[in-house]
Design an enzyme around this catalytic site. Structure first.
Site, short mmCIF file in Angstrom:
data_model
loop_
_atom_site.label_atom_id
_atom_site.label_comp_id
_atom_site.label_asym_id
_atom_site.label_seq_id
_atom_site.Cartn_x
_atom_site.Cartn_y
_atom_site.Cartn_z
N LYS A 1 60.51 71.79 35.81
CA LYS A 1 61.09 72.60 34.73
C LYS A 1 61.53 73.95 35.29
CE LYS A 1 61.85 73.55 30.34
NZ LYS A 1 60.74 74.15 29.59
N HIS B 1 56.48 68.42 26.46
CA HIS B 1 57.08 69.63 26.99
C HIS B 1 56.04 70.67 27.42
CE1 HIS B 1 59.22 73.51 26.87
NE2 HIS B 1 60.31 72.81 27.14
N ASP B 2 55.98 70.91 28.74
CA ASP B 2 55.23 72.05 29.31
C ASP B 2 53.76 72.10 28.93
OD1 ASP B 2 57.67 72.70 30.34
OD2 ASP B 2 57.77 74.71 29.48
#
Length: 294
Positions: free
Chosen positions: A121, A34-35
């Protein structure tokens, strides 16, 4: 309004009890990174806690997923976003990557490989305005292993969103990072008690690695490397084919454990044969002597 500079902090050493007894499965899980973009990581001192541990643990999870053919999905914000596309993120955090497009890349140590998926995202949850759920349903997978940043924002919201979609979420406590120890711990408590399960890198390696939980001979040199790395509790990416595994700390007890596991599959092996050539390359040539598979 922008993300604050994040001081060094210790990842919590104790973890909350889970309300559920879910167990991750290699056949049901997807790994979400994630990110992990340069932009978000640049708010830390990369040489200080918790970044080195974060990156090492995520690397181990990625290597494990690749060796077990668990899909790996990354999220990454786009630098090209107008005010309408950013929506309320603009009010809360300012222009973000739009103002610093040079930070868009996933950090080099964790860069996606050709078989991995990178999703744009748009909001806190990785499910929002993305094909993540569709991909998982089509592949018959209903578990999401979550690592990355930031624990109390996108990681926690993704876990909550997964729960709303009847997808079991596993937040990896020592493979996420946050603004502080307190906010990190808060995210773990919320997930463990309200929408998912909290686990650790070591626990996942133990549960998912077939060589440690089943009598299974590795199917590839990458899987062998991940198995050994799990025993040594080091990132698989750091092990090289010709490294002496004894120098890494692989002792006779661990070798015997592996040997007994492989013998139970019918493989005829001796301790001395492994101990005399303690490298990944040599062991893989023993386990699968077919040159076409090297």
């Amino acid at each position: 309004m922008a993300i604050p500079r994040i001081p060094s902090y210790n990842i919590p050493e104790t973890f909350p009890d889970n309300r559920v007894a879910w167990q991750a499965s290699r056949d049901r899980a997807v790994l979400l990174v994630h990110d992990m973009q340069d932009y978000f990581l640049d708010f830390y001192d990369r040489d200080s806690k918790p970044v080195p541990q974060l990156q090492a643990n995520i690397r181990s999870l990625i290597d494990l997923a690749h060796s077990l053919e668990i899909p790996v999905v990354y999220t990454a914000q786009l630098p090209e976003q107008n005010v309408q596309e950013r929506g309320l993120l603009q009010d809360m955090w300012g222009p973000g990557l739009t103002a610093q497009p040079q930070g868009k890349s996933i950090v080099a140590a964790l860069a996606p490989e050709t078989q991995d998926t990178v999703l744009d995202k748009w909001r806190y949850s990785a499910f929002q305005k993305s094909t993540l759920e569709k991909m998982m349903r089509e592949d018959g997978r209903d578990q999401l292993i979550i690592c990355g940043i930031y624990a109390h924002i996108g990681c926690m919201m993704t876990a909550c969103d997964a729960f709303m979609r009847d997808i079991q979420a596993f937040m990896v406590a020592d493979a996420v990072a946050d603004f502080s120890t307190e906010e990190h711990a808060m995210a773990l408590r919320y997930v463990a008690q309200r929408c998912g399960a909290v686990t650790t890198t070591e626990a996942l390696l133990a549960v998912l690695q077939p060589a440690s939980s089943h009598n299974h001979v590795p199917l590839s040199q990458d899987e062998l490397k991940t198995t050994i790395a799990g025993l040594l509790q080091v990132p698989a990416a750091e092990l090289q084919p010709d490294d002496n595994l004894l120098d890494w700390g692989l002792d006779s007890i661990r070798i015997m454990s592996l040997l007994e596991s492989w013998r139970k599959t019918g493989l005829d092996l001796s301790f001395m044969r492994l101990a005399e050539q303690p490298t990944l390359a040599a062991w893989w040539s023993i386990l699968d002597p077919d040159p076409a598979h090297s």
